[in-house]
Design a protein around this motif. Structure first.
Motif, PDB file in Angstrom:
ATOM      1  N   ASP A 184       8.295  14.543   8.121  1.00  0.00           N
ATOM      2  CA  ASP A 184       9.386  14.928   9.014  1.00  0.00           C
ATOM      3  C   ASP A 184       9.175  14.461  10.455  1.00  0.00           C
ATOM      4  O   ASP A 184      10.103  14.458  11.255  1.00  0.00           O
ATOM      5  CB  ASP A 184       9.611  16.435   8.979  1.00  0.00           C
ATOM      6  N   GLN A 185       7.967  14.012  10.805  1.00  0.00           N
ATOM      7  CA  GLN A 185       7.683  13.529  12.157  1.00  0.00           C
ATOM      8  C   GLN A 185       7.811  12.017  12.266  1.00  0.00           C
ATOM      9  O   GLN A 185       7.604  11.460  13.340  1.00  0.00           O
ATOM     10  CB  GLN A 185       6.297  13.976  12.608  1.00  0.00           C
ATOM     11  N   LEU A 186       8.142  11.355  11.168  1.00  0.00           N
ATOM     12  CA  LEU A 186       8.301   9.904  11.180  1.00  0.00           C
ATOM     13  C   LEU A 186       9.718   9.530  11.569  1.00  0.00           C
ATOM     14  O   LEU A 186      10.659  10.274  11.273  1.00  0.00           O
ATOM     15  CB  LEU A 186       7.981   9.332   9.799  1.00  0.00           C
ATOM     16  N   MET A 187       9.861   8.387  12.231  1.00  0.00           N
ATOM     17  CA  MET A 187      11.191   7.885  12.567  1.00  0.00           C
ATOM     18  C   MET A 187      11.830   7.343  11.305  1.00  0.00           C
ATOM     19  O   MET A 187      11.211   6.557  10.581  1.00  0.00           O
ATOM     20  CB  MET A 187      11.074   6.786  13.610  1.00  0.00           C
ATOM     21  N   MET A 212       0.849  -1.198   0.000  1.00  0.00           N
ATOM     22  CA  MET A 212       0.000   0.000   0.000  1.00  0.00           C
ATOM     23  C   MET A 212       0.886   1.251   0.000  1.00  0.00           C
ATOM     24  O   MET A 212       1.988   1.240   0.530  1.00  0.00           O
ATOM     25  CB  MET A 212      -0.930   0.011   1.208  1.00  0.00           C
ATOM     26  N   ARG A 213       0.405   2.303  -0.602  1.00  0.00           N
ATOM     27  CA  ARG A 213       1.155   3.558  -0.592  1.00  0.00           C
ATOM     28  C   ARG A 213       0.787   4.351   0.653  1.00  0.00           C
ATOM     29  O   ARG A 213      -0.313   4.215   1.199  1.00  0.00           O
ATOM     30  CB  ARG A 213       0.904   4.357  -1.856  1.00  0.00           C
ATOM     31  N   VAL A 214       1.730   5.196   1.090  1.00  0.00           N
ATOM     32  CA  VAL A 214       1.556   5.986   2.307  1.00  0.00           C
ATOM     33  C   VAL A 214       1.668   7.466   1.952  1.00  0.00           C
ATOM     34  O   VAL A 214       2.619   7.880   1.285  1.00  0.00           O
ATOM     35  CB  VAL A 214       2.617   5.609   3.366  1.00  0.00           C
ATOM     36  N   VAL A 215       0.677   8.240   2.414  1.00  0.00           N
ATOM     37  CA  VAL A 215       0.619   9.672   2.140  1.00  0.00           C
ATOM     38  C   VAL A 215       0.579  10.413   3.471  1.00  0.00           C
ATOM     39  O   VAL A 215      -0.189  10.043   4.368  1.00  0.00           O
ATOM     40  CB  VAL A 215      -0.644  10.003   1.296  1.00  0.00           C
ATOM     41  N   ASP A 216       1.408  11.466   3.599  1.00  0.00           N
ATOM     42  CA  ASP A 216       1.456  12.192   4.875  1.00  0.00           C
ATOM     43  C   ASP A 216       0.332  13.218   4.984  1.00  0.00           C
ATOM     44  O   ASP A 216      -0.494  13.357   4.067  1.00  0.00           O
ATOM     45  CB  ASP A 216       2.833  12.818   5.112  1.00  0.00           C
ATOM     46  N   ALA A 217       0.295  13.941   6.092  1.00  0.00           N
ATOM     47  CA  ALA A 217      -0.791  14.893   6.376  1.00  0.00           C
ATOM     48  C   ALA A 217      -0.850  16.038   5.371  1.00  0.00           C
ATOM     49  O   ALA A 217      -1.904  16.653   5.203  1.00  0.00           O
ATOM     50  CB  ALA A 217      -0.636  15.450   7.794  1.00  0.00           C
ATOM     51  N   GLU A 218       0.282  16.314   4.702  1.00  0.00           N
ATOM     52  CA  GLU A 218       0.306  17.385   3.700  1.00  0.00           C
ATOM     53  C   GLU A 218      -0.072  16.880   2.310  1.00  0.00           C
ATOM     54  O   GLU A 218      -0.057  17.634   1.343  1.00  0.00           O
ATOM     55  CB  GLU A 218       1.697  18.040   3.644  1.00  0.00           C
ATOM     56  N   TYR A 263       9.548   4.603   9.713  1.00  0.00           N
ATOM     57  CA  TYR A 263       8.676   3.819  10.568  1.00  0.00           C
ATOM     58  C   TYR A 263       7.500   4.684  10.984  1.00  0.00           C
ATOM     59  O   TYR A 263       7.688   5.786  11.484  1.00  0.00           O
ATOM     60  CB  TYR A 263       9.444   3.309  11.794  1.00  0.00           C
ATOM     61  N   VAL A 264       6.302   4.173  10.740  1.00  0.00           N
ATOM     62  CA  VAL A 264       5.068   4.869  11.079  1.00  0.00           C
ATOM     63  C   VAL A 264       4.454   4.152  12.278  1.00  0.00           C
ATOM     64  O   VAL A 264       4.104   2.975  12.178  1.00  0.00           O
ATOM     65  CB  VAL A 264       4.074   4.850   9.893  1.00  0.00           C
ATOM     66  N   ALA A 265       4.350   4.845  13.394  1.00  0.00           N
ATOM     67  CA  ALA A 265       3.686   4.274  14.569  1.00  0.00           C
ATOM     68  C   ALA A 265       2.191   4.168  14.273  1.00  0.00           C
ATOM     69  O   ALA A 265       1.631   4.996  13.548  1.00  0.00           O
ATOM     70  CB  ALA A 265       3.928   5.147  15.793  1.00  0.00           C
ATOM     71  N   ALA A 266       1.552   3.156  14.836  1.00  0.00           N
ATOM     72  CA  ALA A 266       0.126   2.938  14.580  1.00  0.00           C
ATOM     73  C   ALA A 266      -0.708   4.169  14.894  1.00  0.00           C
ATOM     74  O   ALA A 266      -1.674   4.466  14.183  1.00  0.00           O
ATOM     75  CB  ALA A 266      -0.377   1.741  15.382  1.00  0.00           C
ATOM     76  N   ASP A 267      -0.329   4.919  15.936  1.00  0.00           N
ATOM     77  CA  ASP A 267      -1.126   6.096  16.300  1.00  0.00           C
ATOM     78  C   ASP A 267      -0.899   7.289  15.368  1.00  0.00           C
ATOM     79  O   ASP A 267      -1.537   8.321  15.516  1.00  0.00           O
ATOM     80  CB  ASP A 267      -0.897   6.486  17.761  1.00  0.00           C
ATOM     81  N   GLN A 268      -0.006   7.147  14.389  1.00  0.00           N
ATOM     82  CA  GLN A 268       0.204   8.203  13.398  1.00  0.00           C
ATOM     83  C   GLN A 268      -0.654   7.996  12.152  1.00  0.00           C
ATOM     84  O   GLN A 268      -0.665   8.819  11.263  1.00  0.00           O
ATOM     85  CB  GLN A 268       1.690   8.274  13.008  1.00  0.00           C
ATOM     86  N   ILE A 269      -1.368   6.868  12.105  1.00  0.00           N
ATOM     87  CA  ILE A 269      -2.242   6.573  10.970  1.00  0.00           C
ATOM     88  C   ILE A 269      -3.599   7.230  11.205  1.00  0.00           C
ATOM     89  O   ILE A 269      -4.219   7.035  12.235  1.00  0.00           O
ATOM     90  CB  ILE A 269      -2.425   5.056  10.799  1.00  0.00           C
ATOM     91  N   SER A 270      -4.028   8.005  10.228  1.00  0.00           N
ATOM     92  CA  SER A 270      -5.315   8.681  10.318  1.00  0.00           C
ATOM     93  C   SER A 270      -6.430   7.813   9.755  1.00  0.00           C
ATOM     94  O   SER A 270      -7.480   7.644  10.368  1.00  0.00           O
ATOM     95  CB  SER A 270      -5.246   9.998   9.552  1.00  0.00           C
TER      96      SER A 270
END
Length: 121
Positions: free
Chosen positions: A115-118, A19-25, A94-101
């Motif tokens: 920039d907030q991802l590890m 799956m592709r991942v898209v940030d908040a922006e 690395y995306v923490a589970a609580d960072q998924i919207s």
């Protein structure tokens, strides 16, 4: 929007490799290569056997990320996605589970910026 509780309806439960991942922006972060749901016990906190030094290397194998203990502990407790970055110089993040919207197949939407991802160094 998907429920962010610890129940089986958590967004991370709907994510799969590829799956592709898209940030908040709205920027493309990369593609999911690994999904780990986490090992948070029902009562909260972290499993006692995770509180020893060096456990991250055992959990992540020979490819242990260059993360501080508290960062790795957070990922393992709540669950995480490993995402390979886009482009020639893509960095694994690395995306923490609580960072998924939200998860809307085939896209994982984050509630934070890239920039907030590890990142793995």
């Amino acid at each position: 929007m998907t429920d962010l509780s610890d129940g089986p309806g958590r967004p991370i439960g709907k994510v799969r490799a590829g799956m592709r991942v898209v940030d908040a922006e709205g920027e493309m972060v990369g593609t999911v290569t690994q999904v780990t749901v986490g090992d948070r016990p029902a009562g909260g906190g972290i499993r006692p056997d995770r509180e020893t030094d060096g456990w991250a290397a055992g959990v992540f194998g020979g490819d242990a990320p260059d993360l501080q203990h508290h960062q790795a502990e957070r990922l393992m407790a709540g669950g995480y996605l490993r995402v390979i970055g886009t482009g020639v110089h893509g960095v694994d993040r690395y995306v923490a589970a609580d960072q998924i919207s939200e998860v809307d197949d085939p896209t994982v939407f984050l509630r934070v910026g890239r920039d907030q991802l590890m990142a793995e160094h």
